[in-house]
Design an enzyme around this catalytic site. Structure first.
Site, PDB file in Angstrom:
ATOM      1  N   LYS A 205       0.731  -1.271   0.015  1.00 47.62           N
ATOM      2  CA  LYS A 205       0.049   0.001   0.039  1.00 47.62           C
ATOM      3  C   LYS A 205       0.742   1.272  -0.084  1.00 47.62           C
ATOM      4  CE  LYS A 205      -3.664   2.259   2.708  1.00 47.62           C
ATOM      5  NZ  LYS A 205      -4.460   2.119   4.053  1.00 47.62           N
ATOM      6  N   GLU A 211      10.550  -4.568   4.647  1.00 46.53           N
ATOM      7  CA  GLU A 211      10.547  -6.150   4.231  1.00 46.53           C
ATOM      8  C   GLU A 211      10.237  -6.076   3.003  1.00 46.53           C
ATOM      9  OE1 GLU A 211       8.629  -4.814   6.593  1.00 46.53           O
ATOM     10  OE2 GLU A 211       8.892  -6.253   8.480  1.00 46.53           O
ATOM     11  N   GLY A 265      -4.967  -1.878   5.084  1.00 44.89           N
ATOM     12  CA  GLY A 265      -4.284  -3.047   4.385  1.00 44.89           C
ATOM     13  C   GLY A 265      -5.074  -4.441   4.813  1.00 44.89           C
ATOM     14  N   ARG A 266      -5.430  -4.484   5.933  1.00 41.91           N
ATOM     15  CA  ARG A 266      -5.855  -6.086   6.367  1.00 41.91           C
ATOM     16  C   ARG A 266      -7.276  -6.092   5.782  1.00 41.91           C
ATOM     17  NH1 ARG A 266      -4.730  -2.443  10.320  1.00 41.91           N
ATOM     18  NH2 ARG A 266      -6.261  -1.612  11.473  1.00 41.91           N
ATOM     19  N   GLU A 351      -5.202  -6.831  14.725  1.00 40.33           N
ATOM     20  CA  GLU A 351      -4.116  -5.119  14.325  1.00 40.33           C
ATOM     21  C   GLU A 351      -5.225  -4.236  14.470  1.00 40.33           C
ATOM     22  OE1 GLU A 351      -2.535  -4.354  10.278  1.00 40.33           O
ATOM     23  OE2 GLU A 351      -0.544  -4.847  11.464  1.00 40.33           O
ATOM     24  N   HIS A 382      -5.304 -33.327  17.728  1.00 41.30           N
ATOM     25  CA  HIS A 382      -4.114 -34.020  18.212  1.00 41.30           C
ATOM     26  C   HIS A 382      -3.007 -33.183  18.700  1.00 41.30           C
ATOM     27  CE1 HIS A 382      -6.050 -37.796  16.729  1.00 41.30           C
ATOM     28  NE2 HIS A 382      -6.624 -37.146  15.971  1.00 41.30           N
ATOM     29  N   LYS A 505       9.411  -0.689  14.324  1.00 40.76           N
ATOM     30  CA  LYS A 505       9.821  -0.433  13.101  1.00 40.76           C
ATOM     31  C   LYS A 505      11.235   0.614  13.287  1.00 40.76           C
ATOM     32  CE  LYS A 505       5.576  -0.724  10.168  1.00 40.76           C
ATOM     33  NZ  LYS A 505       5.046  -0.212   9.284  1.00 40.76           N
TER      34      LYS A 505
HETATM   35  O1  F6P Z   1       2.173  -4.051  10.097  1.00 39.44           O
HETATM   36  C1  F6P Z   1       1.864  -2.925   9.619  1.00 39.44           C
HETATM   37  C2  F6P Z   1       1.404  -2.748   8.423  1.00 39.44           C
HETATM   38  O2  F6P Z   1       1.151  -1.555   7.922  1.00 39.44           O
HETATM   39  C3  F6P Z   1      -0.056  -3.524   8.037  1.00 39.44           C
HETATM   40  O3  F6P Z   1      -1.089  -2.873   8.415  1.00 39.44           O
HETATM   41  C4  F6P Z   1      -0.037  -3.455   6.496  1.00 39.44           C
HETATM   42  O4  F6P Z   1      -0.881  -4.475   6.134  1.00 39.44           O
HETATM   43  C5  F6P Z   1       1.589  -3.967   6.278  1.00 39.44           C
HETATM   44  O5  F6P Z   1       2.134  -3.255   7.282  1.00 39.44           O
HETATM   45  C6  F6P Z   1       1.855  -3.731   4.832  1.00 39.44           C
HETATM   46  O6  F6P Z   1       2.067  -2.472   4.551  1.00 39.44           O
HETATM   47  P1  F6P Z   1       2.261  -2.176   3.172  1.00 39.44           P
HETATM   48  O7  F6P Z   1       1.048  -2.745   2.303  1.00 39.44           O
HETATM   49  O8  F6P Z   1       2.124  -0.420   3.093  1.00 39.44           O
HETATM   50  O9  F6P Z   1       3.398  -2.412   2.619  1.00 39.44           O
END
Ligand code: F6P
Length: 543
Positions: A205, A211, A265-266, A351, A382, A505
């Protein structure tokens, strides 16, 4: 006003001790038709909520609480595009992404529907081109491996749904997901992949998430090493709200799929973030998924609270969490294809509702979002069900099961018949248990009796659906999204921000810059020793 100051909350508090003592055996013997009474239907979802410890008075008071907290008003505000995400001054309009009506949905005086439809059409055209082999890599080969690089909401939804709908997917195409900053995740995804046949989807987003950007840069390096810089345009596409950053990364703007800041995002699976899923299952199945979401969106928007499934599920959760003392909720899908659903719902719920201040910044003095976890049945039986049955904690469970199976490997449907028998047996055992006298009646030695007693009285919901299809998956996800929404409204928190992920972060950035430092005085003693030890173990401790 805090919910705890409201009359219904106080009434529920005074009823709770009675229901902490009350057993489901008693409740079922005093009202033998609980099963016929306490169920609901929404779309193709049948919900049995009879195996929870409540009666009509509790239910009515919970509904009063929902009304007094303004659930209906806030729900309508969300659907109407009002900026209910107050800390980020944003609308919350994921429901517009799957709107199947002709109605416009206005945000700041502009209808958002034409832009949504345009991106969906762009996704459809691209997905068809990849699936049908029209989209070729730089060396003219067709795409056989698609790798979605994203994390959190830009990963969990697509992974969960691609796994869930694998039965509907094009098997010649491998769709993989890379999220972790741990290089092993990308390395394993690239293992055996042929650069000329690999398409990377960079899903973010913000297009700033460390990452994703780190994985994307390494993937780009891998591709450029093999095919050169000019190949990037044929092998990289992006899904983002930040189209400038996409262009800076070197991705052709024609291959960028947009979405908007009012999609959390979620909650973004049905935005451009769903491109990898659409490539896997095809446009018709993706459209069916959207229709499934819409069915439950409409149910939530229009059904009276008494018959509103997300509202009921939310209220039962609140009763268990805030009045009966449950701290977690288990999501137990009896459907192997839904094996990533608990992880997906973990982000959706934790979240969203893992907050300890109200919308106006006051510390709450009641529990908010529970710890959500789970695994598919029967594997869980199990592993951890022992603790649910005989441990000291109250763990409400949601069992999710489909009447028909997509696979019948023995030709006699025996696997599925046994799966069904197991799911119904588990909720029965949890609810009614086995008393000491019943154990003795089996001829069990007295010393073993206490070990073989099942107290029962463990609450559960069962969600029964006909068959796992794109539509029923959409219905299920929308159900949980709206359940989470209702709970957030009752707890008075903002379910749509996630400030709690920020501090880690920032600190990670600082530590990254000092990973090789000799002077670690800036850190607390524990962190400093850990860093020094890691330096030693990594073999680059300065002499
Ligand atoms: O972990 C925080 C967060 O902002 C989530 O809400 C989001 O889904 C994820 O990081 C990834 O964010 P982006 O889509 O901006 O890379």
């Amino acid at each position: 006003m805090k919910p705890t100051h409201m009359q219904p909350w106080q009434q529920l508090q005074s009823m709770a001790p009675h229901f902490r003592e009350m057993s489901l055996r008693q409740l079922f013997s005093s009202t033998p038709n609980r099963g016929e009474t306490y169920h609901l239907t929404a779309g193709e979802i049948y919900l049995d909520y009879a195996k929870n410890r409540f009666d009509n008075t509790v239910l009515k008071t919970l509904l009063d609480l929902a009304r007094e907290c303004g659930v209906e008003k806030t729900r309508d505000a969300m659907f109407a595009g009002q900026k209910i995400n107050t800390t980020e001054n944003r609308a919350v309009l994921h429901t517009a992404l799957r709107n199947q009506s002709e109605n416009s949905i206005e945000l700041d005086g502009i209808d958002v529907m034409p832009a949504i439809r345009a991106v969906l059409e762009q996704m459809r055209t691209f997905s068809r081109a990849v699936r049908e082999g029209e989209w070729r890599g730089a060396t003219g080969k067709r795409i056989r491996t698609v790798i979605n690089i994203g994390i959190g909401g830009s990963d969990l939804g697509p992974v969960m749904a691609t796994e869930a709908l694998k039965w509907y997917s094009l098997r010649e195409l491998q769709v993989k997901f890379v999220s972790n900053i741990d290089g092993s995740h990308l390395a394993e995804a690239l293992h055996g992949a042929e650069p000329g046949e690999t398409l990377f989807i960079i899903a973010s987003k913000t297009f700033t998430t460390d990452e994703t950007m780190t994985n994307a840069a390494s993937a780009r390096h891998w591709l450029v090493e093999a095919l050169g810089e000019d190949a990037v345009a044929r092998h990289f596409v992006a899904l983002s709200t930040n189209l400038e950053a996409v262009a800076e990364f070197g991705i052709d703007p024609a291959n960028a799929f947009a979405f908007w800041d009012w999609v959390g995002g979620r909650y973004s699976l049905t935005s451009a973030i769903g491109l990898s899923l659409m490539i896997a299952i095809g446009t018709d199945n993706f459209d069916e998924l959207l229709r499934g979401f819409y069915t439950v969106d409409e149910h939530f928007r229009t059904a009276p609270l008494e018959q509103n499934m997300p509202v009921l599920l939310a209220l039962i959760g609140i009763w268990n969490t805030n009045f009966l003392g449950a701290e977690t909720e288990a999501i137990l899908p009896y459907e192997q294809y839904l094996h990533r659903l608990p992880a997906y719902l973990q982000q959706a719920s934790m979240e969203s509702n893992g907050k300890s201040v109200t919308k106006d910044g006051q510390r709450v003095d009641y529990m908010t979002g529970p710890v959500l976890w789970g695994e598919p049945g029967t594997n869980g039986q199990h592993a951890f069900y022992q603790l649910i049955h005989q441990g000291t904690r109250l763990i409400p469970c949601d069992f999710i099961v489909f009447a028909q199976s997509l696979n019948n490997p023995d030709g006699h449907n025996e696997h599925h018949r046994k799966l069904l028998a197991n799911v119904f047996a588990q909720s029965q055992a949890l609810a009614f248990g086995k008393t000491a006298d019943e154990v003795r009646a089996d001829g069990v030695a007295e010393t073993l009796v206490p070990h073989k007693v099942f107290e029962g009285n463990r609450p559960s919901n069962t969600l029964l659906l006909p068959k796992l299809t794109p539509s029923t998956l959409g219905q299920l996800i929308a159900l949980y999204e709206h359940k989470i929404f209702v709970q957030g409204v009752i707890w008075g928190i903002n379910s749509f921000d996630q400030w709690g992920v920020e501090l880690g972060k920032v600190l990670a950035k600082d530590i990254y810059e000092h990973l090789d430092a000799t002077d670690l005085l800036r850190y607390d003693s524990s962190t400093a020793v850990l860093l020094r030890k890691a330096q030693q173990l990594a073999g680059d401790q300065p002499t």
